[in-house]
Write a protein that holds these residues in place. Structure first.
Motif, short mmCIF file in Angstrom:
data_model
loop_
_atom_site.label_atom_id
_atom_site.label_comp_id
_atom_site.label_asym_id
_atom_site.label_seq_id
_atom_site.Cartn_x
_atom_site.Cartn_y
_atom_site.Cartn_z
N UNK A 52 0.84 -1.19 0.00
CA UNK A 52 0.00 0.00 0.00
C UNK A 52 0.88 1.25 0.00
N UNK A 53 0.45 2.24 -0.77
CA UNK A 53 1.11 3.56 -0.77
C UNK A 53 0.14 4.55 -0.12
N UNK A 97 -1.05 6.74 -5.78
CA UNK A 97 -1.23 6.53 -4.35
C UNK A 97 -2.50 5.72 -4.11
N UNK A 98 -2.46 4.79 -3.15
CA UNK A 98 -3.64 3.98 -2.82
C UNK A 98 -4.58 4.67 -1.84
N UNK A 99 -3.99 5.35 -0.85
CA UNK A 99 -4.77 6.00 0.21
C UNK A 99 -4.20 7.39 0.44
N UNK A 108 -6.69 7.49 -5.88
CA UNK A 108 -6.65 6.73 -4.63
C UNK A 108 -7.99 6.05 -4.35
N UNK A 109 -7.91 4.83 -3.85
CA UNK A 109 -9.14 4.10 -3.55
C UNK A 109 -9.92 4.77 -2.43
N UNK A 122 -8.61 -0.59 8.57
CA UNK A 122 -7.65 -1.51 8.01
C UNK A 122 -7.30 -1.07 6.59
N UNK A 123 -6.00 -1.00 6.30
CA UNK A 123 -5.56 -0.57 4.97
C UNK A 123 -5.35 -1.77 4.05
#
Length: 391
Positions: A111-112, A136-138, A355-356, A390-391
């Motif tokens: 994860x980023x 970026x994911x988050x 990002x999600x 939770x990531x």
């Protein structure tokens, strides 16, 4: 540190210096206030047990400096532990400010996660523009001004010049309540530019009456690695963007008091920006009642502060036990904010990729909800205190 922190503090070189300056200054102020409270309690016969000491002392601040470890360089990854590394990118907010990308790996999953920190805006003087990583994911981002747009900078600069010139023509002085970090240096930069362009007199006399702002300006000079192209070119050509012939640094209290004898033709920049303390309160006492002088506010004034009372049109204010009539010209110039506004925040978010999830923090609830409605192609979360995800 008093609550048990024993880890490593990792920050940029400029932030390290500014943190030392700010922590020691704040500790000193808290100790002075604690001493004043003790004297008041003693005069009124109160118990010492009723006293609240400083949140932290000068010794606490000095001890905390031992925990500053590695120095972060923009764009270079730092290993924090197994499966965790951090990369700092320029946030463009104040000298040395950074967004932090955490690259996490656990059991083959990656994860980023990007933390924005406070963000500056594009095209401001001295500092580079914010430069976030992509893919970026988050995202965890601030929303301080997520529901509004700032006034354009150039008209604000011209308004500052006009306020100074009109006040000098009337024979008065200009008082600028100034935040020591960033705002003081930015105003010095634009005063220098105004003199160079002929918008201000070459003989203008400017007094920076703030020991903390003076020290911060010296720190700025030591960190041109944070500057944008224009500021770098000034330095490379041998010019100091924070200096000009009529600038005077005022450190001693006696020198500050002497400024009150100036009849007119001076710009006095003094802290604090919201007029809650510092030397500016003494200058207000000597100039608020003068019709030929001007008070120029170039920063945010929170509710309940003296600055806000003046900005909101108070006819009289109380200073040092005296009622002072407000007759000076009051200027509120809103384009010097160091924070990104709604459109700048949205542009920064777009540059992070898709990002999600996006966590919105550091803003009033209404502001966050307004900004959330502007975001698309991402799940928006406004976390509450102590909530876990939770990531």
């Amino acid at each position: 540190m008093n609550r048990g922190f024993r880890g490593e503090i990792i920050t940029t070189a400029a932030s390290r210096e500014l943190a030392k300056l700010v922590m020691l200054d704040a500790a000193g102020l808290q100790e002075e206030e604690a001493e004043r409270q003790a004297r008041r309690h003693a005069r009124h016969g109160h118990n010492k047990e009723e006293l609240t000491g400083p949140l932290y002392t000068t010794l606490d601040a000095l001890n905390s400096l031992d925990h500053f470890g590695r120095t972060a360089t923009y764009g270079e990854a730092i290993a924090l532990g197994k499966g965790v590394q951090a990369t700092f990118s320029d946030a463009g907010h104040i000298l040395g400010s950074a967004s932090v990308l955490l690259e996490l790996e656990e059991e083959g999953r990656k994860r980023r996660v990007l933390f924005s920190g406070d963000l500056g805006y594009q095209g401001r003087a001295i500092l580079r523009d914010p430069n976030p990583p992509s893919d970026v994911d988050v995202v965890v981002m601030e929303t301080t001004y997520g529901d509004r747009l700032h006034k354009s900078l150039r008209p604000s600069v011209e308004e500052l010049y006009e306020a100074i010139n009109s006040t000098f023509a009337a024979g008065g002085n200009v008082i600028i309540p100034t935040f020591a970090l960033e705002r003081a240096q930015e105003i010095l930069y634009y005063l220098r530019e105004g003199i160079k362009a002929g918008s201000l007199s070459g003989s203008i006399q400017v007094f920076l009456d703030s020991p903390m702002a003076i020290s911060a300006t010296e720190i700025f000079r030591r960190h041109p690695e944070c500057y944008d192209k224009d500021a770098c070119e000034l330095f490379s050509e041998g010019h100091d963007p924070f200096n000009f012939p009529g600038l005077h640094f005022v450190r001693q209290t006696s020198e500050s008091m002497a400024l009150n004898r100036l009849g007119g033709g001076a710009v006095i920049m003094a802290g604090s920006g919201m007029c809650t303390g510092g030397r500016v309160r003494h200058h207000l006492k000597h100039h608020l009642w003068r019709k030929d002088s001007s008070i120029v506010f170039v920063g945010f004034a929170a509710r309940g502060t003296l600055a806000r009372l003046i900005v909101d049109g108070a006819k009289e204010i109380r200073l040092f036990g005296e009622e002072i009539p407000v007759r000076a010209n009051i200027h509120t110039i809103g384009g010097f904010s160091a924070h990104a506004d709604r459109d700048e925040l949205l542009a920064w978010h777009r540059r992070t990729g898709s990002p999600a999830r996006t966590f919105l923090v550091h803003g009033e609830q209404d502001t966050m909800e307004s900004f959330a409605a502007q975001l698309s192609n991402t799940e928006v979360i406004m976390p509450g205190l102590h909530e876990e995800y939770s990531l």
